[in-house]
Design a protein around this motif. Structure first.
Motif, PDB file in Angstrom:
ATOM      1  N   VAL A   1       7.556   8.480  -6.908  1.00 28.11           N
ATOM      2  CA  VAL A   1       8.681   7.843  -6.230  1.00 28.11           C
ATOM      3  C   VAL A   1       8.694   6.361  -6.588  1.00 28.11           C
ATOM      4  O   VAL A   1       7.704   5.662  -6.386  1.00 28.11           O
ATOM      5  N   ASP A   2       9.817   5.883  -7.127  1.00 30.03           N
ATOM      6  CA  ASP A   2       9.955   4.462  -7.439  1.00 30.03           C
ATOM      7  C   ASP A   2      10.091   3.667  -6.150  1.00 30.03           C
ATOM      8  O   ASP A   2      10.514   4.201  -5.123  1.00 30.03           O
ATOM      9  N   GLY A   3       9.780   2.371  -6.248  1.00 33.46           N
ATOM     10  CA  GLY A   3       9.901   1.554  -5.053  1.00 33.46           C
ATOM     11  C   GLY A   3       9.791   0.084  -5.335  1.00 33.46           C
ATOM     12  O   GLY A   3       9.537  -0.343  -6.463  1.00 33.46           O
ATOM     13  N   THR A   4       9.982  -0.698  -4.286  1.00 27.46           N
ATOM     14  CA  THR A   4       9.886  -2.148  -4.351  1.00 27.46           C
ATOM     15  C   THR A   4       8.970  -2.629  -3.239  1.00 27.46           C
ATOM     16  O   THR A   4       9.157  -2.252  -2.078  1.00 27.46           O
ATOM     17  N   ILE A   5       8.008  -3.452  -3.613  1.00 26.81           N
ATOM     18  CA  ILE A   5       7.142  -4.083  -2.623  1.00 26.81           C
ATOM     19  C   ILE A   5       7.918  -5.254  -2.030  1.00 26.81           C
ATOM     20  O   ILE A   5       8.401  -6.118  -2.759  1.00 26.81           O
TER      21      ILE A   5
ATOM     22  N   GLU B   1       0.814  -1.214   0.000  1.00 26.43           N
ATOM     23  CA  GLU B   1       0.000   0.000   0.000  1.00 26.43           C
ATOM     24  C   GLU B   1       0.848   1.264   0.000  1.00 26.43           C
ATOM     25  O   GLU B   1       0.564   2.217  -0.720  1.00 26.43           O
ATOM     26  N   LEU B   2       1.895   1.277   0.826  1.00 26.12           N
ATOM     27  CA  LEU B   2       2.744   2.468   0.903  1.00 26.12           C
ATOM     28  C   LEU B   2       3.582   2.649  -0.355  1.00 26.12           C
ATOM     29  O   LEU B   2       3.751   3.773  -0.835  1.00 26.12           O
ATOM     30  N   VAL B   3       4.088   1.561  -0.899  1.00 24.20           N
ATOM     31  CA  VAL B   3       4.880   1.665  -2.132  1.00 24.20           C
ATOM     32  C   VAL B   3       4.003   2.194  -3.259  1.00 24.20           C
ATOM     33  O   VAL B   3       4.408   3.097  -4.004  1.00 24.20           O
ATOM     34  N   LEU B   4       2.788   1.684  -3.377  1.00 21.76           N
ATOM     35  CA  LEU B   4       1.875   2.163  -4.421  1.00 21.76           C
ATOM     36  C   LEU B   4       1.492   3.628  -4.204  1.00 21.76           C
ATOM     37  O   LEU B   4       1.409   4.400  -5.160  1.00 21.76           O
ATOM     38  N   ALA B   5       1.283   4.031  -2.949  1.00 18.85           N
ATOM     39  CA  ALA B   5       0.960   5.429  -2.656  1.00 18.85           C
ATOM     40  C   ALA B   5       2.109   6.347  -3.057  1.00 18.85           C
ATOM     41  O   ALA B   5       1.897   7.402  -3.658  1.00 18.85           O
ATOM     42  N   PHE B   6       3.342   5.945  -2.757  1.00 14.92           N
ATOM     43  CA  PHE B   6       4.496   6.759  -3.134  1.00 14.92           C
ATOM     44  C   PHE B   6       4.666   6.791  -4.646  1.00 14.92           C
ATOM     45  O   PHE B   6       5.085   7.807  -5.201  1.00 14.92           O
ATOM     46  N   LYS B   7       4.345   5.689  -5.321  1.00 15.60           N
ATOM     47  CA  LYS B   7       4.456   5.666  -6.783  1.00 15.60           C
ATOM     48  C   LYS B   7       3.518   6.678  -7.421  1.00 15.60           C
ATOM     49  O   LYS B   7       3.818   7.238  -8.472  1.00 15.60           O
ATOM     50  N   LEU B   8       2.373   6.937  -6.785  1.00 16.69           N
ATOM     51  CA  LEU B   8       1.445   7.945  -7.294  1.00 16.69           C
ATOM     52  C   LEU B   8       2.058   9.341  -7.279  1.00 16.69           C
ATOM     53  O   LEU B   8       1.649  10.203  -8.048  1.00 16.69           O
ATOM     54  N   THR B   9       3.044   9.554  -6.415  1.00 12.32           N
ATOM     55  CA  THR B   9       3.716  10.848  -6.357  1.00 12.32           C
ATOM     56  C   THR B   9       5.012  10.867  -7.160  1.00 12.32           C
ATOM     57  O   THR B   9       5.754  11.838  -7.119  1.00 12.32           O
TER      58      THR B   9
END
Length: 110
Positions: free
Chosen positions: A20-24, A10-18
């Motif tokens: 920010v790349d990430g890894t679940i 949930e947090l990775v997807l929320a940051f991706k909306l802004t």
């Protein structure tokens, strides 16, 4: 400044909306693999030097799975700077809050 997040879905997807790349990361192996890839630790660097994030955001639950590796990385003083954030359901019990760490280090309550 480039950011990267490792943590719960949930947090990775929320940051991706802004943007920010990430890894679940669902387990220690996921967290450690992503951490090593982003920092270049262990020779797994798939990130060009100009693309290395300046700030690595770890959720508290992800950080608690790689505490020793995180501490060793912070001792090097290299980028990325590691910042921990609480999970959606709040702070992980037993984790020191940033304000507590500052109070312990500086002796001043903020």
């Amino acid at each position: 400044m480039k950011f990267y997040i490792i943590g719960e879905r949930e947090l990775v997807l929320a940051f991706k909306l802004t943007g920010v790349d990430g890894t679940i990361a669902e387990n220690r192996n996921d967290v450690l693999e992503a951490f090593n890839r982003v920092t270049g630790k262990g020779g797994i660097a798939n990130v060009p030097s100009g693309e290395i994030p300046k700030v690595l955001i770890l959720t508290e639950s992800a950080a608690s799975q790689i505490e020793e590796e995180e501490i060793e990385w912070q001792k090097t003083g290299k980028f990325p700077l590691i910042v921990e954030i609480p999970a959606l359901n709040g702070h992980v019990k037993g984790r020191k809050l940033l304000s507590d760490a500052i109070k312990q280090a500086v002796g001043v309550e903020i």
